[in-house]
Each structure stands twice: as structure tokens, then as C-alpha cells.
Design an enzyme around this catalytic site. Structure first.
Site, PDB file in Angstrom:
ATOM      1  N   SER A 190      -9.082  -4.093   1.025  1.00  0.00           N
ATOM      2  CA  SER A 190     -10.222  -4.265   0.106  1.00  0.00           C
ATOM      3  C   SER A 190     -10.846  -5.643   0.291  1.00  0.00           C
ATOM      4  O   SER A 190     -10.170  -6.592   0.712  1.00  0.00           O
ATOM      5  CB  SER A 190      -9.736  -4.127  -1.341  1.00  0.00           C
ATOM      6  OG  SER A 190     -10.768  -4.491  -2.237  1.00  0.00           O
ATOM      7  N   TYR A 227      -3.248  -7.291  -7.793  1.00  0.00           N
ATOM      8  CA  TYR A 227      -3.775  -6.249  -6.903  1.00  0.00           C
ATOM      9  C   TYR A 227      -4.457  -6.899  -5.702  1.00  0.00           C
ATOM     10  O   TYR A 227      -4.234  -6.501  -4.551  1.00  0.00           O
ATOM     11  CB  TYR A 227      -4.759  -5.352  -7.664  1.00  0.00           C
ATOM     12  CG  TYR A 227      -5.536  -4.436  -6.744  1.00  0.00           C
ATOM     13  CD1 TYR A 227      -4.933  -3.340  -6.135  1.00  0.00           C
ATOM     14  CD2 TYR A 227      -6.879  -4.694  -6.450  1.00  0.00           C
ATOM     15  CE1 TYR A 227      -5.643  -2.523  -5.262  1.00  0.00           C
ATOM     16  CE2 TYR A 227      -7.589  -3.886  -5.581  1.00  0.00           C
ATOM     17  CZ  TYR A 227      -6.966  -2.800  -4.997  1.00  0.00           C
ATOM     18  OH  TYR A 227      -7.676  -1.993  -4.118  1.00  0.00           O
ATOM     19  N   LYS A 287      -3.600  -6.666  -1.543  1.00  0.00           N
ATOM     20  CA  LYS A 287      -4.527  -6.299  -0.473  1.00  0.00           C
ATOM     21  C   LYS A 287      -4.594  -7.398   0.598  1.00  0.00           C
ATOM     22  O   LYS A 287      -4.827  -7.111   1.776  1.00  0.00           O
ATOM     23  CB  LYS A 287      -5.910  -5.985  -1.058  1.00  0.00           C
ATOM     24  CG  LYS A 287      -5.913  -4.706  -1.885  1.00  0.00           C
ATOM     25  CD  LYS A 287      -5.625  -3.502  -0.993  1.00  0.00           C
ATOM     26  CE  LYS A 287      -5.258  -2.242  -1.728  1.00  0.00           C
ATOM     27  NZ  LYS A 287      -4.963  -1.106  -0.861  1.00  0.00           N
TER      28      LYS A 287
HETATM   29  N1  LIG Z   1     -11.878   2.964  -5.379  1.00  0.00           N
HETATM   30  C1  LIG Z   1     -12.183   1.702  -5.116  1.00  0.00           C
HETATM   31  O1  LIG Z   1     -13.108   1.112  -5.693  1.00  0.00           O
HETATM   32  C2  LIG Z   1     -11.398   0.958  -4.055  1.00  0.00           C
HETATM   33  C3  LIG Z   1     -11.899  -0.266  -3.624  1.00  0.00           C
HETATM   34  C4  LIG Z   1     -11.203  -0.968  -2.637  1.00  0.00           C
HETATM   35  C5  LIG Z   1     -10.040  -0.437  -2.107  1.00  0.00           C
HETATM   36  N2  LIG Z   1      -9.582   0.751  -2.564  1.00  0.00           N
HETATM   37  C6  LIG Z   1      -8.348   1.268  -1.957  1.00  0.00           C
HETATM   38  O2  LIG Z   1      -8.580   2.590  -1.512  1.00  0.00           O
HETATM   39  C7  LIG Z   1      -7.364   3.334  -1.548  1.00  0.00           C
HETATM   40  C8  LIG Z   1      -7.629   4.675  -2.195  1.00  0.00           C
HETATM   41  O3  LIG Z   1      -8.126   4.456  -3.503  1.00  0.00           O
HETATM   42  P1  LIG Z   1      -8.869   5.615  -4.304  1.00  0.00           P
HETATM   43  O4  LIG Z   1     -10.117   5.052  -4.830  1.00  0.00           O
HETATM   44  O5  LIG Z   1      -8.905   6.866  -3.503  1.00  0.00           O
HETATM   45  O6  LIG Z   1      -7.861   5.785  -5.540  1.00  0.00           O
HETATM   46  P2  LIG Z   1      -7.325   7.095  -6.281  1.00  0.00           P
HETATM   47  O7  LIG Z   1      -8.394   8.113  -6.436  1.00  0.00           O
HETATM   48  O8  LIG Z   1      -6.627   6.603  -7.497  1.00  0.00           O
HETATM   49  O9  LIG Z   1      -6.251   7.668  -5.237  1.00  0.00           O
HETATM   50  C9  LIG Z   1      -5.083   6.954  -4.971  1.00  0.00           C
HETATM   51  C10 LIG Z   1      -4.123   7.857  -4.240  1.00  0.00           C
HETATM   52  O10 LIG Z   1      -2.901   7.134  -4.052  1.00  0.00           O
HETATM   53  C11 LIG Z   1      -1.845   7.994  -4.484  1.00  0.00           C
HETATM   54  N3  LIG Z   1      -0.663   7.243  -4.900  1.00  0.00           N
HETATM   55  C12 LIG Z   1      -0.549   6.343  -5.913  1.00  0.00           C
HETATM   56  N4  LIG Z   1       0.719   5.935  -6.019  1.00  0.00           N
HETATM   57  C13 LIG Z   1       1.435   6.600  -5.061  1.00  0.00           C
HETATM   58  C14 LIG Z   1       2.791   6.633  -4.691  1.00  0.00           C
HETATM   59  N5  LIG Z   1       3.727   5.928  -5.326  1.00  0.00           N
HETATM   60  N6  LIG Z   1       3.159   7.429  -3.658  1.00  0.00           N
HETATM   61  C15 LIG Z   1       2.248   8.170  -3.006  1.00  0.00           C
HETATM   62  N7  LIG Z   1       0.936   8.217  -3.324  1.00  0.00           N
HETATM   63  C16 LIG Z   1       0.549   7.432  -4.351  1.00  0.00           C
HETATM   64  C17 LIG Z   1      -2.445   8.782  -5.640  1.00  0.00           C
HETATM   65  O11 LIG Z   1      -1.664   9.906  -5.959  1.00  0.00           O
HETATM   66  P3  LIG Z   1      -1.811  10.621  -7.402  1.00  0.00           P
HETATM   67  O12 LIG Z   1      -3.097  11.406  -7.361  1.00  0.00           O
HETATM   68  O13 LIG Z   1      -0.608  11.480  -7.497  1.00  0.00           O
HETATM   69  O14 LIG Z   1      -1.860   9.532  -8.432  1.00  0.00           O
HETATM   70  C18 LIG Z   1      -3.785   9.133  -5.027  1.00  0.00           C
HETATM   71  O15 LIG Z   1      -3.647  10.204  -4.131  1.00  0.00           O
HETATM   72  C19 LIG Z   1      -6.351   2.456  -2.274  1.00  0.00           C
HETATM   73  O16 LIG Z   1      -5.491   1.874  -1.309  1.00  0.00           O
HETATM   74  C20 LIG Z   1      -7.195   1.381  -2.934  1.00  0.00           C
HETATM   75  O17 LIG Z   1      -6.507   0.160  -3.062  1.00  0.00           O
HETATM   76  C21 LIG Z   1     -10.223   1.466  -3.515  1.00  0.00           C
END
Ligand SMILES: NC(=O)c1ccc[n+]([C@@H]2O[C@H](COP(=O)([O-])OP(=O)(O)OC[C@H]3O[C@@H](n4cnc5c(N)ncnc54)[C@H](OP(=O)(O)O)[C@@H]3O)[C@@H](O)[C@H]2O)c1
Length: 306
Positions: free
Chosen positions: A177, A210, A214
Site C-alpha cells: 500500500s 497497519y 505494509k
Molecule cells: N481496500 C483498500 O483501500 C486497500 C488499500 C491498500 C491496500 N490494500 C490491501 O489490499 C489487500 C486486499 O484488501 P481488500 O480491500 O480486498 O480487503 P477485503 O475485502 O477485506 O479482503 C481481505 C481478504 O483477506 C482475507 N483474510 C483476512 N484475514 C485472513 C487470514 N487470517 N487468513 C486468510 N485470509 C484472510 C479476507 O478473508 P475473509 O473474507 O474471510 O475475511 C478477505 O478475503 C490487503 O492486503 C490490503 O492491505 C487495500
């Protein structure tokens, strides 16, 4: 343009673009962790739409994975979508997952997207801080940093094996991120940085931990890239701020407003993930933001003032 203003400008003015339509992935196999929802699901859908033969969704709740599988197959019926159990909080689960991956006839691409954000101190099931736990125990577990790092190591061998068999480097993309710039990372001054992070009084409420997790993703992938050899292109991607379930623990007014005004969709975030995993074959250890290689300046201090 760095800092918060630069970030806000880019969120408004540099929306991510989908992969060019002529890119085909027929015959290839990918793993996408966190593939049941959010950016991981969108990335899996987009890879399948470009002809990917097999995608493995690494998910901690199989029922959610099955729902995601239906969604992918609806658009791309020719893709073999498999749902494999994977919990980043369990060393055993990660090991079982990677042992299964080692039995695949090929593994061309891995996107490690699973991650979480908490604004309060939360302990993982093994008793360590959820973002960045570390104390060596018989059963170490952690999500953003240790889970991602361990899994990337465990999956390196099948990626290397496929690269040698096909003559084409395999791909390993870690979802990091922009916020990795935005951390003072005070724990680095402790005699044992990672143990310090397990101590509740090292945790400032908010997203600093967090952000640090990252930054650790970035440091890890740079190191891994140097050691992975020519067979695997390792990179990190900033998907930008995207609407997904990710911000569920952070429902304050500020986050809600920023989401409303600046956030991209999960589909757009997925564009960033597949761009990093498919394009940029020459850029090893790179940090991709807005789909271009960007310099990663650690401990950038201006974030306090901009
Ligand atoms: N969205 C943003 O604004 C943003 C910005 C920068 C970076 N990111 C990064 O992008 C990535 C994806 O984020 P997202 O927006 O797609 O978030 P999200 O919709 O919350 O999805 C996160 C995923 O990670 C899984 N997860 C969480 N804990 C886990 C564990 N212990 N073991 C296995 N899987 C686990 C969740 O499973 P469950 O569905 O079972 O909870 C879900 O499938 C993350 O690494 C995040 O840091 C996101």
C-alpha cells in the site's frame, strides 16, 4: 508527487486501467489469496476473463470461496476455479496449502492479497499482535507481514519449478500500500523490533501499525526478490484506496468521507493487482503504484506536514 496531497490527486486523476484485451493467459495457473472478496476476487475474475486456465482461491472461509467461485464461473465458464482452505493465522494451514500447491502440474502466478486492518490492538489466535506478530513459537502466525512472508517463501519452489519447465519467469505479487510511506516505524529502534510490536503499549490507536505492516511487506519483497533468482519476478503493488470490506474496523467520519470522495472501486483495485502480476516482467523487486514502477522512499518524513 508525494505526501497526502499527491496521493489525493492521484486517487482523483489516475484511475487504474484494465489489462489490454489482447493479453491472453490460456494454459496458466494462478493462486490468489483473499480471493473470496474485495480486490482478490476482482483480480481472480479479471485473470479468468483473460483466458487463465485455472485459478486457486486461497480462503479462510470455504463457503465464501464457493460463492466467489460461482461468480467467477458465471463470467468465465472455461476457467477451472478451485477453493482451497488457507488461514494466515495458522502455520499449519499455510504449510498444508503450500504442500498442496507443490502437487500442481504448474504454478505461473501468485497474488498475495489477503490482509486486514485494525485500528485497535488485536491479538491473533496465538497471542501476538495481528498485523505484525513475530515471537518465534512452535506455532507462529500473523497476517499482514508474517503470513504474507511465510507463504511467499513456501510457494517459491513451485513457481521456480514452473519457470524452469516453461522457460518463462513466474510471478509473485504482494499487495502492499501507499501507506507504507506513512509510518515513523519507531519500533525499528528497539533491540528486538518484532518482539516490540507484540507489546500492546507499542500500538498507537489508528492505522500506524497497519502502515508499518505494509512497509514490512515492501522490505520483505525486496529481500526476497534478490534471493528468488531469475526464475521468479517478485513485485509489490499499491492498489490505491478502494471500496471493499477492508475498512470495516475503521468506520470513523474521516475514513467514511475519504472513501466517499476518493476511493476507487474494488474492480479498479483489481486492475492494479493483475497489472502487477501480468505486466512489468523486467521490473524485479519493484513497487508499482498507479500501474507504473515507482520509487519507494522509506521513512519519508513529510507525511507529518503535507
Ligand atoms: N481496500 C483498500 O483501500 C486497500 C488499500 C491498500 C491496500 N490494500 C490491501 O489490499 C489487500 C486486499 O484488501 P481488500 O480491500 O480486498 O480487503 P477485503 O475485502 O477485506 O479482503 C481481505 C481478504 O483477506 C482475507 N483474510 C483476512 N484475514 C485472513 C487470514 N487470517 N487468513 C486468510 N485470509 C484472510 C479476507 O478473508 P475473509 O473474507 O474471510 O475475511 C478477505 O478475503 C490487503 O492486503 C490490503 O492491505 C487495500
Amino acid at each position: 508527487m508525494g505526501g497526502l496531497l499527491g496521493w489525493a490527486y492521484r486517487q482523483r486523476c489516475c484511475p487504474p486501467q484494465p489489462l489490454p484485451a489482447d493479453i491472453r493467459l490460456d494454459g496458466k495457473t494462478a493462486i490468489v489469496t483473499g480471493g473470496n472478496v474485495g480486490l482478490g476476487l476482482e483480480a481472480a475474475k479479471q485473470l479468468a476473463a483473460h483466458g487463465l486456465s485455472r485459478v486457486i482461491l486461497g480462503v479462510r472461509t470455504p463457503a465464501k470461496g464457493e460463492a466467489a467461485k460461482e461468480e467467477i464461473i458465471r463470467d468465465s465458464p472455461g476457467c477451472d476455479v478451485q477453493v482451497w482452505a488457507l488461514d494466515y493465522e495458522s502455520f499449519e494451514s499455510m504449510r498444508a496449502f503450500s504442500e498442496r500447491a507443490a502437487t500442481l502440474d504448474r504454478l505461473d502466478m501468485v497474488i498475495l492479497s489477503a490482509g486486514l486492518k485494525f485500528i485497535e490492538f488485536i491479538q491473533s489466535r496465538t497471542g501476538h499482535e495481528m498485523h505484525v506478530q513475530v515471537r518465534p513459537t512452535p506455532n507462529p502466525s500473523q497476517v499482514n507481514h508474517l503470513g504474507t512472508s511465510l507463504l511467499s517463501l513456501l510457494l517459491l519452489h513451485p513457481l521456480q519449478h514452473t519457470a524452469r519447465a516453461t522457460g518463462t519467469p513466474s510471478r509473485l505479487t504482494i499487495v502492499t500500500s501507499e501507506v507504507h510511506f506513512w509510518t515513523p516505524f519507531k519500533e525499528k529502534d528497539a533491540s528486538n523490533t518484532l518482539s516490540r510490536m507484540n507489546e500492546p503499549d507499542s500500538f498507537n490507536p489508528g492505522i500506524t501499525r497497519y502502515n508499518t505492516s505494509k512497509l514490512l511487506n515492501m522490505l520483505w519483497l525486496r529481500e526476497l526478490s534478490g534471493k528468488a533468482g531469475p526464475d521468479v519476478v517478485v513485485n509489490g503493488v499499491n492498489p490505491g484506496l478502494c471500496l471493499s470490506a477492508f475498512h470495516r474496523s475503521d468506520t470513523g467520519f474521516g475514513q467514511r468521507m475519504v472513501n466517499k470522495v476518493l476511493a476507487w472501486t474494488s474492480e479498479q483495485g483489481g486492475h492494479c493487482l493483475v497489472d502487477a502480476a501480468v505486466r512489468h516482467p523486467e521490473d524485479r523487486g519493484a513497487y508499482l503504484s498507479e500501474q507504473v514502477v515507482t520509487e519507494s522512499v522509506f521513512f519519508f518524513p513529510l507525511w507529518w506536514w503535507v
